[in-house]
Design a protein around this motif. Structure first.
Motif, PDB file in Angstrom:
ATOM      1  N   ALA A   1      53.294  42.783  40.529  1.00  0.00           N
ATOM      2  CA  ALA A   1      52.640  41.477  40.680  1.00  0.00           C
ATOM      3  C   ALA A   1      51.155  41.574  40.356  1.00  0.00           C
ATOM      4  O   ALA A   1      50.599  40.688  39.679  1.00  0.00           O
ATOM      5  N   ALA A   2      50.495  42.637  40.798  1.00  0.00           N
ATOM      6  CA  ALA A   2      49.067  42.800  40.529  1.00  0.00           C
ATOM      7  C   ALA A   2      48.805  43.016  39.039  1.00  0.00           C
ATOM      8  O   ALA A   2      47.841  42.465  38.476  1.00  0.00           O
ATOM      9  N   VAL A   3      49.669  43.787  38.380  1.00  0.00           N
ATOM     10  CA  VAL A   3      49.529  44.021  36.934  1.00  0.00           C
ATOM     11  C   VAL A   3      49.744  42.713  36.176  1.00  0.00           C
ATOM     12  O   VAL A   3      48.982  42.367  35.278  1.00  0.00           O
ATOM     13  N   ALA A   4      50.774  41.959  36.558  1.00  0.00           N
ATOM     14  CA  ALA A   4      51.067  40.681  35.891  1.00  0.00           C
ATOM     15  C   ALA A   4      49.914  39.697  36.066  1.00  0.00           C
ATOM     16  O   ALA A   4      49.536  38.996  35.121  1.00  0.00           O
ATOM     17  N   GLU A   5      49.330  39.665  37.242  1.00  0.00           N
ATOM     18  CA  GLU A   5      48.210  38.765  37.501  1.00  0.00           C
ATOM     19  C   GLU A   5      46.983  39.158  36.681  1.00  0.00           C
ATOM     20  O   GLU A   5      46.310  38.303  36.106  1.00  0.00           O
ATOM     21  N   ALA A   6      46.693  40.455  36.598  1.00  0.00           N
ATOM     22  CA  ALA A   6      45.547  40.925  35.813  1.00  0.00           C
ATOM     23  C   ALA A   6      45.751  40.633  34.332  1.00  0.00           C
ATOM     24  O   ALA A   6      44.823  40.192  33.641  1.00  0.00           O
ATOM     25  N   LEU A   7      46.963  40.839  33.835  1.00  0.00           N
ATOM     26  CA  LEU A   7      47.253  40.544  32.429  1.00  0.00           C
ATOM     27  C   LEU A   7      47.157  39.052  32.149  1.00  0.00           C
ATOM     28  O   LEU A   7      46.670  38.637  31.095  1.00  0.00           O
ATOM     29  N   SER A   8      47.614  38.235  33.081  1.00  0.00           N
ATOM     30  CA  SER A   8      47.536  36.790  32.921  1.00  0.00           C
ATOM     31  C   SER A   8      46.087  36.330  32.818  1.00  0.00           C
ATOM     32  O   SER A   8      45.754  35.465  32.008  1.00  0.00           O
TER      33      SER A   8
END
Length: 151
Positions: free
Chosen positions: A19-26
């Motif tokens: 979730a943290a990786v997806a949020e940073a990429l977003s």
């Protein structure tokens, strides 16, 4: 070429941090249509870790290794335009893999895919030593040759 890293380089790439990786990429993606997904980075990190493990590299020798990935360009030479493809780089820290670059690149037809691990000198030595150890104990001369060669 969009080279982006902000906030992503401090997140370990594993399933627990999806979730943290997806949020940073977003946050980094913006309006870009071609951009790596979180699962791509996490899968690449686990595959790179397995490749190092298969090569016989000790966990203590892995930090500092980097992994680079870029999709291939169009295979048809008749495709006369550049194409935007995903691109990312990872680095192995003592705790695990982190992203150092995530974005996209413009490539031309027949450009090859990049999918490689760059090894540190310490890691190269470990890989060569493991490969040669299968043929018996390394004589002192072979060990000295490895040191002279910088491996």
């Amino acid at each position: 070429m969009a080279a982006k890293t902000s906030g992503l380089s401090s997140i370990l790439l594993d399933e627990a941090n999806y979730a943290a990786v997806a949020e940073a990429l977003s946050a980094l993606r913006g309006r870009s249509r071609v951009f790596p997904a979180a699962i791509e980075l996490i899968d690449a990190a686990s595959k790179a870790e397995r490749r190092l493990e298969k090569a016989g590299v000790a966990i203590s020798s892995r930090p500092g290794c980097t992994y680079q990935f870029r999709d291939a360009g169009p295979s048809a030479a008749s495709y006369g335009y550049k194409k935007t493809v995903t691109s990312f780089s990872l680095k192995r820290s003592a705790k695990g893999w982190v992203a150092t670059h995530a974005g996209n690149e413009d490539v031309h037809p027949k450009t090859r895919e990049i999918n490689r691990i760059n090894l540190t000198p310490k890691t190269k030595h470990a890989v060569v030593y493991t490969a040669l150890a299968g043929f018996g104990l390394l004589p002192e001369k072979a060990k000295a040759d490895l040191v002279i060669a910088g491996i």
